[in-house]
Design an enzyme around this catalytic site. Structure first.
Site, PDB file in Angstrom:
ATOM      1  N   ASP A   1       0.858  -1.183   0.000  1.00 23.72           N
ATOM      2  CA  ASP A   1       0.000   0.000   0.000  1.00 23.72           C
ATOM      3  C   ASP A   1       0.898   1.238   0.000  1.00 23.72           C
ATOM      4  O   ASP A   1       2.129   1.133  -0.160  1.00 23.72           O
ATOM      5  CB  ASP A   1      -1.022  -0.044   1.157  1.00 23.72           C
ATOM      6  CG  ASP A   1      -0.379   0.186   2.535  1.00 23.72           C
ATOM      7  OD1 ASP A   1       0.861   0.328   2.620  1.00 23.72           O
ATOM      8  OD2 ASP A   1      -1.130   0.207   3.527  1.00 23.72           O
TER       9      ASP A   1
ATOM     10  N   CYS B   1       2.864  -3.274   4.122  1.00 26.59           N
ATOM     11  CA  CYS B   1       2.023  -2.132   4.477  1.00 26.59           C
ATOM     12  C   CYS B   1       2.701  -1.429   5.647  1.00 26.59           C
ATOM     13  O   CYS B   1       3.905  -1.642   5.877  1.00 26.59           O
ATOM     14  CB  CYS B   1       0.574  -2.543   4.764  1.00 26.59           C
ATOM     15  SG  CYS B   1       0.307  -3.536   6.253  1.00 26.59           S
TER      16      CYS B   1
ATOM     17  N   THR C   1       2.428  -1.712   8.981  1.00 28.90           N
ATOM     18  CA  THR C   1       2.878  -2.655  10.010  1.00 28.90           C
ATOM     19  C   THR C   1       3.074  -4.073   9.470  1.00 28.90           C
ATOM     20  O   THR C   1       3.627  -4.920  10.170  1.00 28.90           O
ATOM     21  CB  THR C   1       1.823  -2.759  11.128  1.00 28.90           C
ATOM     22  OG1 THR C   1       0.592  -3.191  10.528  1.00 28.90           O
ATOM     23  CG2 THR C   1       1.615  -1.412  11.820  1.00 28.90           C
TER      24      THR C   1
ATOM     25  N   HIS D   1       9.676 -23.977   8.977  1.00 23.88           N
ATOM     26  CA  HIS D   1       8.564 -24.689   9.613  1.00 23.88           C
ATOM     27  C   HIS D   1       7.216 -24.444   8.951  1.00 23.88           C
ATOM     28  O   HIS D   1       6.343 -25.311   9.011  1.00 23.88           O
ATOM     29  CB  HIS D   1       8.462 -24.282  11.090  1.00 23.88           C
ATOM     30  CG  HIS D   1       9.539 -24.890  11.937  1.00 23.88           C
ATOM     31  ND1 HIS D   1       9.530 -24.846  13.308  1.00 23.88           N
ATOM     32  CD2 HIS D   1      10.672 -25.566  11.586  1.00 23.88           C
ATOM     33  CE1 HIS D   1      10.609 -25.474  13.781  1.00 23.88           C
ATOM     34  NE2 HIS D   1      11.319 -25.904  12.758  1.00 23.88           N
TER      35      HIS D   1
ATOM     36  N   HIS E   1       6.576 -31.010   9.781  1.00 17.67           N
ATOM     37  CA  HIS E   1       6.032 -29.700   9.416  1.00 17.67           C
ATOM     38  C   HIS E   1       5.170 -29.785   8.160  1.00 17.67           C
ATOM     39  O   HIS E   1       4.239 -29.003   7.995  1.00 17.67           O
ATOM     40  CB  HIS E   1       7.167 -28.696   9.227  1.00 17.67           C
ATOM     41  CG  HIS E   1       8.019 -28.563  10.448  1.00 17.67           C
ATOM     42  ND1 HIS E   1       7.539 -28.030  11.629  1.00 17.67           N
ATOM     43  CD2 HIS E   1       9.292 -28.962  10.697  1.00 17.67           C
ATOM     44  CE1 HIS E   1       8.492 -28.077  12.539  1.00 17.67           C
ATOM     45  NE2 HIS E   1       9.557 -28.640  12.010  1.00 17.67           N
TER      46      HIS E   1
END
Ligand code: RB5
Length: 149
Positions: A9, A66, A68, A99, A134
């Protein structure tokens, strides 16, 4: 050539530009899904564009940015074929691959500096999936087996 798609963004486009340069230096083909200005956009739309690109097989890897990394990774992870990992350092980037077999690296441009972000991308691209136990867990993420199994 392996293709890596980038989307961000308005809060993340400058970091995106920097990481696209790094990806090119590493010999990857870069697909830029935007944005490339400070004009405000909605991060779910950018996550959607990247999810579609991976679903269509147009890219192997994705990077989402973005402010955060939170909103854009939440949006991307609504798609079953996406395993977007919000990473803050080399360790989270390494385990995202080892993982979780993450196929998308999510970063926060307001929370992670450019040098650390570069380290995250390098580690993400250099680390293979460990498989084994995994693989069973990752299969459950995409609904290939039910969580109860
Ligand atoms: C945009 O201001 C900001 O909310 C967005 O970039 C992101 O941080 C959301 O999770």
């Amino acid at each position: 050539m392996t293709v890596i798609a980038f989307a961000s963004d308005h809060a993340g486009w400058r970091l995106k530009a920097e990481l696209m340069t790094l990806a090119r230096e590493r010999g990857l083909e870069v697909l830029d899904l935007g944005v490339n200005s400070d004009d405000s956009v909605d991060y779910p739309d950018m996550a959607e564009a990247l999810a579609r690109t991976l679903a269509e097989g147009r890219a192997r890897w994705g990077v989402l940015i973005c402010g955060t990394g939170i909103g854009i990774s939440i949006a991307a992870n609504r798609h079953r074929h996406i395993r977007a990992a919000l990473c803050h350092d080399v360790t989270t980037a390494r385990y995202a691959r080892l993982h979780n077999d993450a196929n998308v690296l999510a970063l926060g441009a307001r929370t992670t500096g450019p040098e650390v972000a570069r380290d995250c991308l390098n580690t993400f691209l250099d680390t293979p999936f460990e498989g084994g136990r995994h693989a069973r867990r990752v299969a459950k993420l995409s609904g290939e087996t039910t969580p109860a199994e």
